[in-house]
Every structure is written in C-alpha cells, then in structure tokens.
Scaffold this motif. Structure first.
Motif, short mmCIF file in Angstrom:
data_model
loop_
_atom_site.label_atom_id
_atom_site.label_comp_id
_atom_site.label_asym_id
_atom_site.label_seq_id
_atom_site.Cartn_x
_atom_site.Cartn_y
_atom_site.Cartn_z
N ASN A 127 9.72 6.10 -0.43
CA ASN A 127 9.13 7.43 -0.27
C ASN A 127 9.30 8.21 -1.57
O ASN A 127 10.40 8.64 -1.90
CB ASN A 127 9.81 8.15 0.89
CG ASN A 127 9.27 9.53 1.12
OD1 ASN A 127 8.40 10.01 0.40
ND2 ASN A 127 9.79 10.20 2.14
N LEU A 128 8.22 8.38 -2.32
CA LEU A 128 8.28 9.12 -3.58
C LEU A 128 7.99 10.60 -3.39
O LEU A 128 7.97 11.36 -4.35
CB LEU A 128 7.31 8.52 -4.60
CG LEU A 128 7.60 7.07 -4.98
CD1 LEU A 128 6.53 6.54 -5.94
CD2 LEU A 128 8.98 6.94 -5.60
N SER A 129 7.77 11.03 -2.14
CA SER A 129 7.52 12.44 -1.90
C SER A 129 8.80 13.27 -1.94
O SER A 129 8.75 14.49 -1.90
CB SER A 129 6.80 12.65 -0.56
OG SER A 129 7.66 12.31 0.51
N ASN A 130 9.95 12.61 -2.02
CA ASN A 130 11.21 13.36 -2.12
C ASN A 130 11.79 13.36 -3.54
O ASN A 130 12.97 13.60 -3.73
CB ASN A 130 12.23 12.81 -1.11
CG ASN A 130 12.53 11.34 -1.33
OD1 ASN A 130 12.15 10.77 -2.34
ND2 ASN A 130 13.22 10.73 -0.39
N LEU A 131 10.93 13.13 -4.55
CA LEU A 131 11.39 13.24 -5.93
C LEU A 131 11.77 14.69 -6.22
O LEU A 131 11.09 15.61 -5.77
CB LEU A 131 10.28 12.80 -6.90
CG LEU A 131 9.96 11.31 -6.92
CD1 LEU A 131 8.67 11.05 -7.70
CD2 LEU A 131 11.12 10.54 -7.54
#
Length: 160
Positions: A127-131
């Motif tokens: 999940n890269l939306s929590n960068l």
C-alpha cells in the motif's frame, strides 16, 4: 602502442564487469491505474481472478543470486492511492521469493521500505497510499529467490 594497451585494458575491465554483473533488469512499464498489459503472452490470471503482468524470474545458483530489479517509470505520492499487488506462485513452498519495495523521495524526506514474501500467501499487497508527506517518490523493486527450487516467478499489477 601505449594508447592501444590502455584502450585494451579499459575494454577488458568493462567486459569483466559486464560478465559478472549479478542483476537481470526488468522494467515495470505499466502506467498507474492502467490494467492494460503491454504483452498478452506475459500475463496470467491470479488466484483472485485479476490479471497480472510478468515481472521476471528471480534465480540463485549457490552463492550467485540473480534478483529481479525493477522500477516504476513515474514517481508516485500518497495522494495517488497506488497499490502494488504481487502474485508469486510458490509451488508447494518450493518457489519462495522475498522482496523489497523501496520508496525514495524525489526531493526530500525519508526513504520507506516495504518487505514481502510468498511463504504463507502467494499474493502480497504493498500500500503506497500511506507514504509520509505530500511529496513524490521513486519506486524500486528488488526480489530474491530463497526457496529450495532456487527460482521464483513474479507477476504484478497496479491499482488505485
């Protein structure tokens, strides 16, 4: 004569470096949110019914490791809401792989690393939306074979 020897020496050094380079490069060329595969022969339907694109085969032979090294061609941010899903068939736990997805800030910030392996589940979601922050990140992927078969095929898909 001196120039010829120097040129041949440089040429020999370059040939040796290229001959022992341990990495095989595969580039993820799919754009964000696009489920279209560039080459239909390199796709597979995963256990979840989704279409995955072949990323490569990680291999090892004794101490020589040939990982998959790939990158996303465009930077992403948390606002993009990107997920990378890897499908790594494990053939009864013989074709095991272990990978890292590294998000490196384009301008400033802290590098984030996400790890996965296919021992318990053949699907792994990153999940890269929590960068952190609102900046852009370059995404690199490195996957190594760790199972008894000394190889592992890896497929991926991107979605938002």
């Amino acid at each position: 004569m001196k120039r010829v020897k120097k040129f041949l020496g440089v040429l020999l050094a370059l040939a040796i470096v290229l001959a022992i380079a341990p990495c095989k490069y595969a580039y993820a060329m799919e754009s964000i949110g696009d489920e279209f595969a560039l080459n239909a022969s390199s796709t597979i339907v995963g256990p979840d019914g989704e279409i995955y694109t072949f990323l490569g085969t990680a291999t090892r032979n004794g101490a020589i490791n040939n990982p998959i090294s790939a990158y996303l061609p465009i930077p992403v941010s948390a606002a993009d809401g990107v997920y990378i899903v890897f499908y790594c068939p494990n053939d009864n736990k013989k074709d095991l792989v272990q990978g890292n997805v590294t998000a490196t800030p384009v301008l400033s910030g802290t590098t984030q690393t996400y790890s996965f392996m296919n021992y318990y589940n053949e699907l792994a979601t990153i999940n890269l939306s929590n960068l952190p922050g609102s900046g852009q990140y370059n995404i690199t992927i490195t996957i190594n074979a760790i199972g008894s078969s000394n190889k592992g095929d890896v497929y991926y898909r991107l979605h938002q």
